[in-house]
Write an enzyme that holds these catalytic residues in place. Structure first.
Site, PDB file in Angstrom:
ATOM      1  N   ASP A  28       0.855  -1.183   0.000  1.00  0.00           N
ATOM      2  CA  ASP A  28       0.000   0.000   0.000  1.00  0.00           C
ATOM      3  C   ASP A  28       0.891   1.233   0.000  1.00  0.00           C
ATOM      4  O   ASP A  28       2.109   1.143   0.118  1.00  0.00           O
ATOM      5  CB  ASP A  28      -0.930  -0.022   1.212  1.00  0.00           C
ATOM      6  CG  ASP A  28      -2.229   0.727   0.965  1.00  0.00           C
ATOM      7  OD1 ASP A  28      -2.251   1.569   0.051  1.00  0.00           O
ATOM      8  OD2 ASP A  28      -3.210   0.473   1.678  1.00  0.00           O
ATOM      9  N   GLU A  79     -10.043   7.361   3.825  1.00  0.00           N
ATOM     10  CA  GLU A  79      -9.216   6.784   4.875  1.00  0.00           C
ATOM     11  C   GLU A  79      -8.514   7.834   5.724  1.00  0.00           C
ATOM     12  O   GLU A  79      -8.161   8.907   5.262  1.00  0.00           O
ATOM     13  CB  GLU A  79      -8.177   5.854   4.266  1.00  0.00           C
ATOM     14  CG  GLU A  79      -7.256   6.523   3.270  1.00  0.00           C
ATOM     15  CD  GLU A  79      -6.395   5.513   2.539  1.00  0.00           C
ATOM     16  OE1 GLU A  79      -5.435   5.009   3.137  1.00  0.00           O
ATOM     17  OE2 GLU A  79      -6.694   5.223   1.364  1.00  0.00           O
TER      18      GLU A  79
END
Length: 835
Positions: free
Chosen positions: A332, A528
């Site tokens: 990520d 997020e």
């Protein structure tokens, strides 16, 4: 995944629309050997296996030939992925990277609202450069990925499906496969072959800002959806056959337990037993792998203190061996930099642990140089590098990228195709959950006079949520989705078709009393980290939407609440003030799907009944995790239900004020709880009230003014030396420091003075005089200063009592519209420290 945009060099002052690049600061964690409970016993885990179609003899033979021809530089390039905002096709001549992504704030040619044709052109430019950059060895085309997480949400007028939290409430795996296929067709239609979806998180603490990316807190439902979404996106894998040109590679993410972190903290630590890790958080992965998922993304988060990007027992022993995963494992957003002992430009530990492809959006160049040096020195085993490259080539082979010429995906007509829009409308209707319908106020009767009210009634951004056009989704307008309808538009059309009348009034005002009011309200868009909240209380402290509901009820008007949110929340006061209450989640662009269920047709029957049922428990108070829910998972009424919901307790079960989000300092024309604003000069300080306020000697005057709404800002004028300050209890902003956050100030410069202007946080001043002098007088502006600047200057961000101080002298004037700490995608330099 995180977000990135356009680097701005040394500038720290930005226009509102500007985005840039960001870099994660490494977060230290204890070593795997030193932390008990972070070593997985693979024999305890469920077995699975990628289909043979991924690793057929013919494919492996082709990969063998390519590997033998590749240089070491090319192999290193294959395991590194860059973001389009920090790399150009020309860079591939010197840095033969294997993959390119477009993060949440990155659009082709610096345009977040690029068309499918522009996306396709950009992909082709990178692919052509990857094929032409060969100086030696063999050319290997790049792999291009995007976050298409609720439809192809990167492109205006693409089909926006409900976010996963809503799809989970539909309890319809077959529909999920159809949604996957439609999404794949639109991604492929714009020339792209890889999406970072589906999210298989099993959120256990709804304070987590990514909870809406999870289908359910029930691992069984997540597992059933995992299989169908993978099959929808990719189709069934067949040996000797590539994916169809209207299908794309799927990504099962985030491995593992991103939905199980303590306190629901994004990128946090899942402090749980291995048994719970398996039973709750791992169940979606065997289903996805058996269905043929070509890629898996590692999670930012940790398990018992060890970052997943560096946990070999999870990535290699469990995922690749026990679960038989034969595809590629991608990291990520600079997540490798959080592994103990690593930085974003140097992390052999992640590769050795089992990561195959570094997501290095802005760190790719330094990471390439370092990794190449470590391979050449024998510090990274050749066998591990070759295995990683082989896995990447397997995915490329299945996508037809190793063909000569590489397979092309292109069908612009797929974007927002009518059958896709119809499917999205169906999904919206099936996702709605009816929590209350006292007096059978729903469905709304034919011929009714209907008031449609609330801040979300005619707001495409509110119903679309985050990951829409941009990362946080806050700037979406109806113009981005002209093939969609807001809830107001859908409701108005349905009411009129049934012989009634509808009026839009955001504040709920009316001249003639309506028969019923539909009030649409809920969370503002977020993605997020930015979406993490301290409690599940909706609108703590300033319940403006509740006031609107009560005002309508007091006028004797039946109220239907349509609640837009990325998670169940403590809304008992709002439910009490409503005759009917509908959890509508984040439905996307097809607001008519809401009206299909709420509004009866001319014959008195609804086009659709309520079939949605909760896939998460609904909280009885503001605390989390939920021990005793108000409504259990699986709850939901339909039109046949005759039960009446009694008055609910409105006790939040905790001191909500003590847990307020402290990162929002000033908004709506006033300091936000728990912060307060004062004006200071040589004569002392005075608290700023709702009206005009002056400092002790009148050196500083603050008056309410309109900026974007009525009295939503303060006009501040200096006639002498003084300051405006926002102060409060010591707040911990150290977590934001580790995640590329900045102090953001919104407003405009009304008059330039001859003296200096200083901005402080944590009592550390920076001189922004020159930056402000570049701004046009009277025009909206945004100033962003990275939190690291204040920390580097000595501010203790774990104990911030001074959130903001602006110091100036006679002649300076500005309008302050907002001040907060915000996640940024810009690579911002620090202003000059004040002497």
């Amino acid at each position: 995944m995180r977000t990135i945009g356009k680097a701005l060099g040394g500038a720290a002052l930005l226009l509102l629309a500007t985005t840039g690049c960001t870099q994660l600061t490494p977060v230290s964690s204890a070593s795997q050997e030193a932390v008990g409970g972070a070593m997985a016993n693979a024999e305890l885990w469920p077995a699975a296996h990628s289909p043979r179609a991924i690793t057929s003899p013919e494919t492996e033979a082709k990969i063998d030939r390519i590997l033998r021809a590749m240089t070491v530089r090319q192999k290193v390039g294959q395991v590194i992925q860059a973001d389009i905002s920090t790399i150009t096709p020309a860079d591939l001549a010197d840095y033969p990277l294997g993959s390119i992504l477009a993060g949440g704030n990155s659009g082709p040619y610096e345009n977040e609202r690029s068309s499918a044709a522009d996306w396709d052109r950009l992909v082709r430019e990178f692919r052509a450069a990857s094929m032409a950059s060969r100086a030696e060895g063999v050319a290997v085309p790049i792999l291009f990925g995007v976050d298409a997480v609720h439809g192809h949400n990167n492109i205006p007028n693409a089909t926006l499906f409900p976010h996963n939290v809503g799809l989970g409430a539909a309890h319809d795996p077959e529909m999920i496969r159809r949604i996957g296929a439609a999404t794949a067709a639109e991604i492929a239609g714009s020339g792209i072959e890889w999406t970072f979806a589906p999210t298989l998180a099993v959120p256990q603490d709804l304070r987590w800002g990514r909870a809406y990316e999870g289908y359910s807190s029930d691992p069984a439902l997540v597992a059933s959806y995992a299989r169908e979404m993978v099959l929808g996106l990719q189709g069934e894998l067949r040996e000797g056959q590539e994916l169809a040109r209207d299908r794309v590679a799927a990504t099962a993410k985030h491995f593992l337990a991103d939905g199980g972190t303590q306190g629901g903290r994004d990128q946090g630590n899942a402090k749980i037993s291995e048994a719970e890790l398996i039973a709750t958080h791992a169940q979606g992965y065997p289903a996805a792998i058996d269905a043929g998922a070509l890629t898996v993304m590692a999670s930012f988060s940790s398990w018992n203190g060890v970052k997943n990007h560096g946990n070999r027992s999870l990535l290699t022993d469990v995922l690749k061996r026990r679960m038989g995963f034969q595809g590629l494992v991608v990291g990520d957003w600079n997540g490798h930099g959080q592994v103990d002992g690593c930085t974003v430009t140097d992390c052999p530990k992640a590769l050795e642990a089992g990561l195959d492809l570094f997501m290095a959006p802005d760190s790719w160049k330094g990471l390439f140089d370092t990794t190449l040096r470590e391979v050449q020195a024998g510090e990274i085993p050749t066998e591990r590098l070759d295995d990683a490259v082989r896995r990447i080539l397997r995915v490329k082979a299945k996508l037809g990228l190793l063909d000569n010429p590489p397979a092309q995906r292109r069908d612009y007509s797929a974007i927002g195709a009518p059958d896709h829009l119809a499917l999205a409308r169906e999904a919206v209707a099936k996702s709605l959950v009816l929590l209350k319908n006292n007096g059978s106020v729903l469905p709304i009767k034919p011929g009714a006079r209907v008031l449609v009210a609330g801040p979300g009634a005619d707001d495409m951004a509110a119903q679309a949520g985050g990951w829409t056009i941009s990362w946080q989704g806050t700037d979406v307008t109806h113009a981005d989705f002209t093939n969609g309808q807001t809830i107001w538009e859908g409701s108005s059309a349905a009411v009129k078709q049934a012989g009634g009348t509808a009026k839009l009034s955001a504040d709920g005002s009316f001249d003639q009393a309506p028969d019923v009011a539909i009030v649409v309200f809920g969370e503002a868009p977020y993605a997020e980290f930015q979406g993490d909240v301290p409690t599940l209380d909706y609108q703590p402290g300033k319940a403006g939407d509740l006031a609107l509901l009560k005002r309508l009820k007091d006028a004797g008007i039946p109220v239907v609440s349509v609640f837009l949110s990325g998670r169940p929340m403590f809304t008992s006061p709002e439910i009490n003030a409503s005759d009917a209450f509908v959890a509508a989640w984040l439905p996307g662009s097809q607001g008519a799907g809401v009206a299909d269920v709420l509004v009866a047709r001319a014959d008195g029957t609804a086009a659709r009944d309520f079939t949605g049922r909760l896939s998460f428990p609904w909280p009885a108070d503001a605390r989390s995790p939920i021990d005793k829910p108000l409504f259990a998972m699986g709850y939901g009424l339909d039109y046949a239900a005759k039960n009446s919901l009694p008055q609910l307790s409105e006790d939040p079960g905790m001191d909500v004020a003590a847990a307020l989000n402290v990162a929002n300092f000033f908004a709506a024309g006033r300091a936000q709880d728990p912060w307060s604003m004062t004006l200071t000069d040589a004569g002392g300080a005075r608290a700023v009230g709702p009206g005009t306020t002056t400092s002790a000697r009148n050196s500083v005057v603050a008056s309410p003014v309109d900026f974007a709404a009525q009295e939503d800002a303060k006009a501040i004028v200096w006639s002498g030396e003084g300051a405006v300050s926002i102060d409060g209890p010591a707040a911990d902003l150290s977590r934001q420091l580790n995640n590329a956050f900045a102090l953001r100030i919104d407003g405009k410069v009304d008059k330039q003075g001859p003296g200096r202007v200083l901005v402080a946080l944590g009592n550390r001043n920076f001189d922004v005089t020159d930056l402000l002098a570049r701004m046009p007088i009277g025009q909206p502006m945004t100033l962003k200063i990275p939190l690291r600047c204040f920390a580097d200057a000595g501010a203790d961000l774990s104990q911030v009592g001074n959130a903001l101080r602006i110091t100036a002298d006679s002649g300076f004037a500005m309008t302050l519209a907002g001040a907060k700490v915000e996640a940024v995608g810009e690579d911002l330099a620090c202003p000059v420290p004040a002497q």
